[in-house]
Design an enzyme around this catalytic site. Structure first.
Site, PDB file in Angstrom:
ATOM      1  N   ASP A  41      22.410  36.356  48.890  1.00 40.20           N
ATOM      2  CA  ASP A  41      21.486  37.142  49.712  1.00 40.20           C
ATOM      3  C   ASP A  41      20.565  38.006  48.873  1.00 40.20           C
ATOM      4  O   ASP A  41      20.744  38.147  47.659  1.00 40.20           O
ATOM      5  CB  ASP A  41      22.274  38.005  50.712  1.00 40.20           C
ATOM      6  CG  ASP A  41      23.449  38.751  50.069  1.00 40.20           C
ATOM      7  OD1 ASP A  41      23.537  38.789  48.836  1.00 40.20           O
ATOM      8  OD2 ASP A  41      24.273  39.298  50.822  1.00 40.20           O
ATOM      9  N   ASN A  54      32.817  45.831  57.649  1.00 42.13           N
ATOM     10  CA  ASN A  54      32.807  45.365  59.041  1.00 42.13           C
ATOM     11  C   ASN A  54      33.066  43.857  59.132  1.00 42.13           C
ATOM     12  O   ASN A  54      32.861  43.251  60.172  1.00 42.13           O
ATOM     13  CB  ASN A  54      31.467  45.720  59.706  1.00 42.13           C
ATOM     14  CG  ASN A  54      30.276  45.078  59.004  1.00 42.13           C
ATOM     15  OD1 ASN A  54      30.453  44.297  58.057  1.00 42.13           O
ATOM     16  ND2 ASN A  54      29.072  45.393  59.448  1.00 42.13           N
ATOM     17  N   HIS A 101      31.521  41.552  57.252  1.00 40.22           N
ATOM     18  CA  HIS A 101      30.401  40.664  56.928  1.00 40.22           C
ATOM     19  C   HIS A 101      30.638  39.936  55.619  1.00 40.22           C
ATOM     20  O   HIS A 101      31.326  40.414  54.728  1.00 40.22           O
ATOM     21  CB  HIS A 101      29.044  41.397  56.974  1.00 40.22           C
ATOM     22  CG  HIS A 101      28.732  42.308  55.838  1.00 40.22           C
ATOM     23  ND1 HIS A 101      28.233  43.577  56.024  1.00 40.22           N
ATOM     24  CD2 HIS A 101      28.796  42.141  54.506  1.00 40.22           C
ATOM     25  CE1 HIS A 101      28.023  44.139  54.853  1.00 40.22           C
ATOM     26  NE2 HIS A 101      28.355  43.295  53.899  1.00 40.22           N
ATOM     27  N   GLU A 135      26.205  39.629  59.671  1.00 41.68           N
ATOM     28  CA  GLU A 135      26.781  40.784  60.351  1.00 41.68           C
ATOM     29  C   GLU A 135      27.562  40.368  61.596  1.00 41.68           C
ATOM     30  O   GLU A 135      27.353  39.271  62.131  1.00 41.68           O
ATOM     31  CB  GLU A 135      25.647  41.733  60.776  1.00 41.68           C
ATOM     32  CG  GLU A 135      24.862  42.324  59.608  1.00 41.68           C
ATOM     33  CD  GLU A 135      25.590  43.473  58.899  1.00 41.68           C
ATOM     34  OE1 GLU A 135      26.833  43.487  58.878  1.00 41.68           O
ATOM     35  OE2 GLU A 135      24.904  44.358  58.372  1.00 41.68           O
TER      36      GLU A 135
HETATM   37  C1  GLP Z   1      26.936  43.905  50.508  1.00 34.65           C
HETATM   38  C2  GLP Z   1      26.713  42.436  50.140  1.00 34.65           C
HETATM   39  C3  GLP Z   1      27.945  41.605  50.355  1.00 34.65           C
HETATM   40  C4  GLP Z   1      29.152  42.318  49.781  1.00 34.65           C
HETATM   41  C5  GLP Z   1      29.374  43.610  50.512  1.00 34.65           C
HETATM   42  C6  GLP Z   1      30.612  44.371  50.046  1.00 34.65           C
HETATM   43  O1  GLP Z   1      26.539  44.234  51.784  1.00 34.65           O
HETATM   44  N1  GLP Z   1      25.621  41.836  50.824  1.00 34.65           N
HETATM   45  O2  GLP Z   1      27.755  40.333  49.766  1.00 34.65           O
HETATM   46  O3  GLP Z   1      30.281  41.509  49.884  1.00 34.65           O
HETATM   47  O4  GLP Z   1      28.236  44.420  50.318  1.00 34.65           O
HETATM   48  O5  GLP Z   1      30.310  45.149  48.953  1.00 34.65           O
HETATM   49  P1  GLP Z   1      31.343  45.863  48.020  1.00 34.65           P
HETATM   50  O6  GLP Z   1      31.925  44.804  47.161  1.00 34.65           O
HETATM   51  O7  GLP Z   1      30.518  46.821  47.224  1.00 34.65           O
HETATM   52  O8  GLP Z   1      32.330  46.525  48.903  1.00 34.65           O
END
Ligand code: GLP
Length: 251
Positions: free
Chosen positions: A68, A137, A139, A144
């Site tokens: 992404d 959440n 995702h 989402e």
């Molecule tokens: C972001 C990314 C996700 C990632 C998520 C969790 O929103 N788009 O790909 O998995 O955050 O992030 P973290 O690893 O910092 O908890």
């Protein structure tokens, strides 16, 4: 089938997950890796770069596709996912930068960019191994809660909770982009192997909901229960609400 590796802590998790990615690269030097951003994979990328420096890993033929990108940030912006990948991994190993792909957050025509990205993945022969973090959440990528399981790469409006969670990485909340372009659940589910990582107590509830709860678009990661080759590497804290007592469990 879900294989779950329980790591002691974040460092152990990073090492275990890096080992799995390395095995993929060694088995198939011209593999296609699907990569993720967020704070969780940083330790994995450090470990991979270290093994590269020691001469144990060769990225010369590897291609990558990232999950992404924020809309409106160019690749030189420190919070863009292109910048994250360049600084945390690509510049530290011998990967051919032209073989690294991140959706274009500044595309003129986002529909065309989504189609281009799906076509790119197809033309590479699909993703051999997809690394995934897990949002609080549920995702994955930026898919989402409440979205559809059937989508390829598409544009999303970020939920308020994701904007809140990610604002820690920006100077102020208003700086967090409101939209992103993300591989869809369908794109992700087509990967040969999925490697999901989760670290810390803050992820304990969502790990339980996603992998021991109902499969529902309200918890996007729950669809991964239906993937043929799902590997979860999580630390003890992230597994503290899940019925996992062994260092290696198959469910
Ligand atoms: C972001 C990314 C996700 C990632 C998520 C969790 O929103 N788009 O790909 O998995 O955050 O992030 P973290 O690893 O910092 O908890």
């Amino acid at each position: 089938m879900i294989r779950i590796y329980r790591a002691k802590d974040y460092q152990d998790l990073s090492r275990k997950a890096a080992n799995i990615l390395s095995a993929q690269i060694i088995m198939k030097p011209d593999c296609v890796l699907g990569l993720a951003t967020g704070t969780s994979p940083i330790g994995i990328y450090e470990q991979l770069a270290e093994w590269y420096r020691k001469g144990d890993l060769d990225f010369a033929e590897v291609s990558t596709v990232n999950l992404d990108e924020y809309i409106g940030l160019d690749g030189a912006h420190p919070q863009s996912y292109r910048y994250f990948m360049d600084t945390n991994l690509f510049r530290k190993v011998n990967i051919d930068r032209t073989q690294t792909n991140v959706p274009n957050g500044l595309a003129q025509d986002f529909d065309a960019e989504c189609r281009r990205y799906d076509e790119l993945i197809r033309s590479l022969g699909g993703i051999d191994m997809q690394l995934l973090g897990l949002g609080h959440n549920g995702h994955i990528g930026f898919n989402e809660p409440g979205g559809s399981f059937e989508k390829g790469t598409h544009v999303v409006t970020l939920s308020e909770s994701t904007i809140d969670a990610n604002s820690r990485l920006f100077e102020k909340k208003e700086d967090v982009p409101r939209g992103a372009i993300t591989m869809g659940i369908k794109t992700i589910m087509q990967a040969g192997v999925i490697l999901l990582i989760a670290s810390g107590e803050g992820k304990a509830q969502i790990v339980r909901d996603a992998f021991w709860g109902d499969i529902t678009p309200e918890v996007p990661a729950s669809i991964l229960q239906l993937h043929k080759q799902l590997i979860i590497v999580a630390d003890e804290a992230a597994l503290s609400k899940s019925p996992v007592t062994e260092d290696y469990t198959v469910i």
